[in-house]
Design a protein around this motif. Structure first.
Motif, PDB file in Angstrom:
ATOM      1  N   LEU A 448       3.358   0.143   0.093  1.00  0.00           N
ATOM      2  CA  LEU A 448       3.392   1.032   1.266  1.00  0.00           C
ATOM      3  C   LEU A 448       2.253   2.044   1.209  1.00  0.00           C
ATOM      4  CD1 LEU A 448       4.942   2.484   3.689  1.00  0.00           C
ATOM      5  CD2 LEU A 448       6.042   3.863   1.889  1.00  0.00           C
ATOM      6  N   ILE A 449       1.931   2.519   0.008  1.00  0.00           N
ATOM      7  CA  ILE A 449       0.939   3.589  -0.154  1.00  0.00           C
ATOM      8  C   ILE A 449      -0.217   3.034  -0.987  1.00  0.00           C
ATOM      9  CG2 ILE A 449       0.481   5.898  -1.029  1.00  0.00           C
ATOM     10  CD1 ILE A 449       3.535   6.387  -0.972  1.00  0.00           C
ATOM     11  N   ASN A 450      -1.334   2.688  -0.351  1.00  0.00           N
ATOM     12  CA  ASN A 450      -2.490   2.239  -1.127  1.00  0.00           C
ATOM     13  C   ASN A 450      -3.788   2.471  -0.365  1.00  0.00           C
ATOM     14  OD1 ASN A 450      -3.389  -0.363   0.300  1.00  0.00           O
ATOM     15  ND2 ASN A 450      -1.187  -0.725  -0.017  1.00  0.00           N
ATOM     16  N   ALA A 451      -4.881   2.554  -1.104  1.00  0.00           N
ATOM     17  CA  ALA A 451      -6.172   2.935  -0.520  1.00  0.00           C
ATOM     18  C   ALA A 451      -6.665   1.914   0.496  1.00  0.00           C
ATOM     19  CB  ALA A 451      -7.199   3.103  -1.638  1.00  0.00           C
ATOM     20  N   LYS A 452      -6.525   0.641   0.137  1.00  0.00           N
ATOM     21  CA  LYS A 452      -7.084  -0.425   1.006  1.00  0.00           C
ATOM     22  C   LYS A 452      -6.520  -0.330   2.421  1.00  0.00           C
ATOM     23  CE  LYS A 452      -7.663  -5.490   1.110  1.00  0.00           C
ATOM     24  NZ  LYS A 452      -6.864  -5.783   2.346  1.00  0.00           N
ATOM     25  N   SER A 453      -5.195  -0.203   2.512  1.00  0.00           N
ATOM     26  CA  SER A 453      -4.575  -0.182   3.849  1.00  0.00           C
ATOM     27  C   SER A 453      -5.022   1.044   4.633  1.00  0.00           C
ATOM     28  CB  SER A 453      -3.049  -0.197   3.707  1.00  0.00           C
ATOM     29  OG  SER A 453      -2.619   1.004   3.067  1.00  0.00           O
ATOM     30  N   GLN A 454      -5.315   2.134   3.919  1.00  0.00           N
ATOM     31  CA  GLN A 454      -5.680   3.361   4.635  1.00  0.00           C
ATOM     32  C   GLN A 454      -7.146   3.365   5.070  1.00  0.00           C
ATOM     33  OE1 GLN A 454      -4.127   7.097   3.732  1.00  0.00           O
ATOM     34  NE2 GLN A 454      -2.365   6.319   2.604  1.00  0.00           N
TER      35      GLN A 454
END
Ligand code: TEU
Length: 564
Positions: A448-454
């Motif tokens: 849910l929380i990761n750099a790539k998705s952001q």
């Protein structure tokens, strides 16, 4: 060839290398891992990367126990890896700030081994030795920051040596001009290798009152104050480093003042004093410490938090000082959990904290993971902790009468490990941090929380930081504007304005999960009627509230306007 004070419009990204990116499968991060992620950091608009210690160290305090100031610990890589990082940063028009830990060295350092070998060894006075007190005990009652006496007894030479932190971190004797020369030499060595700046670890502890007086409790209680910070010769010592290294190499420097006063921070950071570029002070990160005591719990005092930000903004500007702005670092639990909502309103909260901080005067620091909204971990067992301070305090809290559950609860809330879990890169195995066994657990929320998705989501926390960092380059009012508080003690809202001759910046944030109808003070709304343009620069919800006498703020709503 950088202009003086170039760093006043810069933003710094703090890398805790052990938890950043592992490229070897060792389970700990390394220098090549930092180099591999420079485009990710550059994507934020970062100018300076602060790399925390990678020197030879037994790792009792994760590298803040340095055993060789001139060499890279193999766990982090090689000097060639370091040189490549410097080159790759410069290629991206970024700069490297390295951590300098010279209040103390590791007891594994060859200087200490020499000093310990005999009372008349030439290195003896590199450290602080004192005879036992009349009763045979420690010379005074100073306590180590990590628990227990600040004095360790050496059987071999029948004296105690001072350790303000871990018992394997021996305080260096700055009264000894040979020690000061050693520091000048090591700083010059790294300056010649192309670093652009230094973060100076607990630098306001380096001058000790030579009578080593008993701590009679008269000094206000609180985290660190008992170390008699800002000692008699501290400014003299810092000016010497500035004259011999900082100024000649035009370096950006930040002094970490674990407990201090505004008067000293003005002296440390006013350019006319020729000491540091800026200072970290921690007053705002003690508003949840009952009577300044870190290892007791209370809800944080919101009014005190706002008052401290306001006092330091006004006081440092009036004194010509310069703040290092930060919510997070590797020694603090994450602000997202500590001051806002890391659950239902996690994204709004992370953006609210960013907007609130980056609207202030100073140089902002972004601690790895903050830019993607990493919260404190969910801890299950004391065996998951690694930090020496936390493990010591777990035992000490029980010695003070806390039950194991009470002690574990306090450690879960206060532990420095809260901010030391590995960076969450993507939704691949172990968040893409390591292919090995991580030195500390990985937050299982990485899908849910990761750099790539952001990076891929233009509305992410990552891109909110990018916009704020970009604004700092574009709006002079962020750098030179005065500061005025606008919330008059509101129980939920923090509001302030920054002004210069051209424009007014307004930042209003609702630090609560309740919707608030916020009324701007009458004295300020006069500015609005005279304004010929108002623009919402940045918000953290889909609402786009107009800057008016009365503003509806949704839960954790936070907005930045510019008025021309
Ligand atoms: O930290 C200084 C310090 O006092 C920390 O213990 C921190 O401020 C405190 O835990 C907050 O309550 C510096 C480094 O940042 C830290 O990692 C080192 O452990 C310490 O110095 C000793 O080098």
């Amino acid at each position: 060839n950088l202009p003086r004070d170039w760093w006043r419009t810069s933003t710094v990204y703090q890398v805790y290398p052990k938890s950043f990116k592992d490229t070897t499968g060792s389970g700990t991060g390394d220098i090549r891992g930092v180099t591999e992620k420079l485009d990710y950091i550059k994507g934020l608009g970062i100018d300076i990367v602060w790399l925390q210690p990678v020197y030879v160290s037994p790792q009792n305090d994760n590298g803040y126990d340095v055993a060789d100031y001139y060499n890279i610990d193999p766990a982090f890589g090689t000097m060639e890896d370091f040189d490549e990082l410097v080159r790759e940063l410069k290629r991206r028009d970024m700069h490297l700030m390295i951590d300098i830990v010279v209040n103390h060295s590791s007891t594994e350092h060859r200087w200490f081994k020499e000093a310990k070998s005999s009372r008349n060894n030439p290195y003896r006075d590199y450290y602080i030795w004192r005879d036992p007190a009349a009763d045979g005990g420690p010379p005074n009652n100073w306590q180590s920051k990590f628990g227990g006496s600040a004095w360790q007894y050496d059987e071999g030479t029948g004296q105690y040596f001072l350790t303000l932190f871990d018992k394997t971190q021996a305080d260096l004797n700055w009264e000894n001009d040979k020690v000061r020369q050693e520091v000048v030499d090591l700083l010059t060595f790294w300056a010649k290798k192309g670093v652009s700046g230094f973060r100076m670890d607990v630098i306001n502890l380096i001058s000790k009152e030579q009578s080593f007086p008993m701590d009679d409790g008269s000094v206000p209680p609180g985290d660190g104050r008992r170390f008699y910070t800002d000692g008699p010769r501290v400014h003299e010592y810092v000016k010497e480093l500035n004259a011999k290294v900082f100024a000649p190499y035009n370096l950006v420097t930040v002094g970490e003042m674990s407990s201090t006063t505004m008067e000293h921070c003005i002296r440390y950071s006013n350019p006319n004093e020729h000491e540091f570029s800026m200072t970290f002070n921690f007053h705002h990160l003690k508003v949840d410490y009952p009577n300044g005591q870190k290892w007791e719990l209370k809800p944080y005092d919101f009014e005190e938090l706002k008052q401290l930000f306001s006092d330091w903004q006004v006081g440092m500007q009036q004194g010509g000082g310069w703040n290092a702005l930060f919510w997070n670092n590797h020694d603090q639990p994450r602000a997202l959990t500590r001051f806002t909502d890391d659950g239902e309103y996690r994204e709004e909260s992370a953006k609210l904290l960013a907007t609130t901080l980056h609207g202030l005067q100073g140089t902002p620091y972004v601690y790895q993971g903050e830019e993607i909204g990493m919260p404190d971990p969910k801890w299950n067992d004391i065996s998951e902790f690694r930090d020496i301070e936390s493990l010591n305090m777990y035992e000490i809290l029980m010695q003070r009468g806390k039950t194991p559950d009470e002690a574990a609860h306090i450690v879960r809330v206060r532990s420095r490990d809260n901010s030391r879990l590995p960076m969450l890169w993507d939704d691949s195995d172990q968040a893409g941090f390591t292919t090995g066994t991580p030195w500390i657990k990985i937050d299982e929320r990485y899908p849910l929380i990761n750099a790539k998705s952001q990076v891929e989501d233009p509305e992410s926390i990552y891109h909110h930081y990018r916009r704020l960092i970009e604004l700092r380059k574009k709006l002079p009012v962020l750098t030179d504007g005065t500061y005025e508080r606008l919330d008059e003690g509101h129980p939920r809202v923090y509001a302030y304005a920054r002004k210069n001759a051209e424009q007014i910046l307004v930042v209003i944030s609702n630090f609560s999960r309740e919707e608030v109808q916020f009324e701007l003070p009458g004295r300020f709304t006069a500015n609005l009627s005279a304004a010929h343009s108002k623009e919402l620069l940045l918000g953290n919800t889909k609402d786009t509230p107009d800057l008016a006498a009365s503003i509806k703020l949704p839960p954790y709503g936070s907005y930045m306007w510019v008025v021309n």
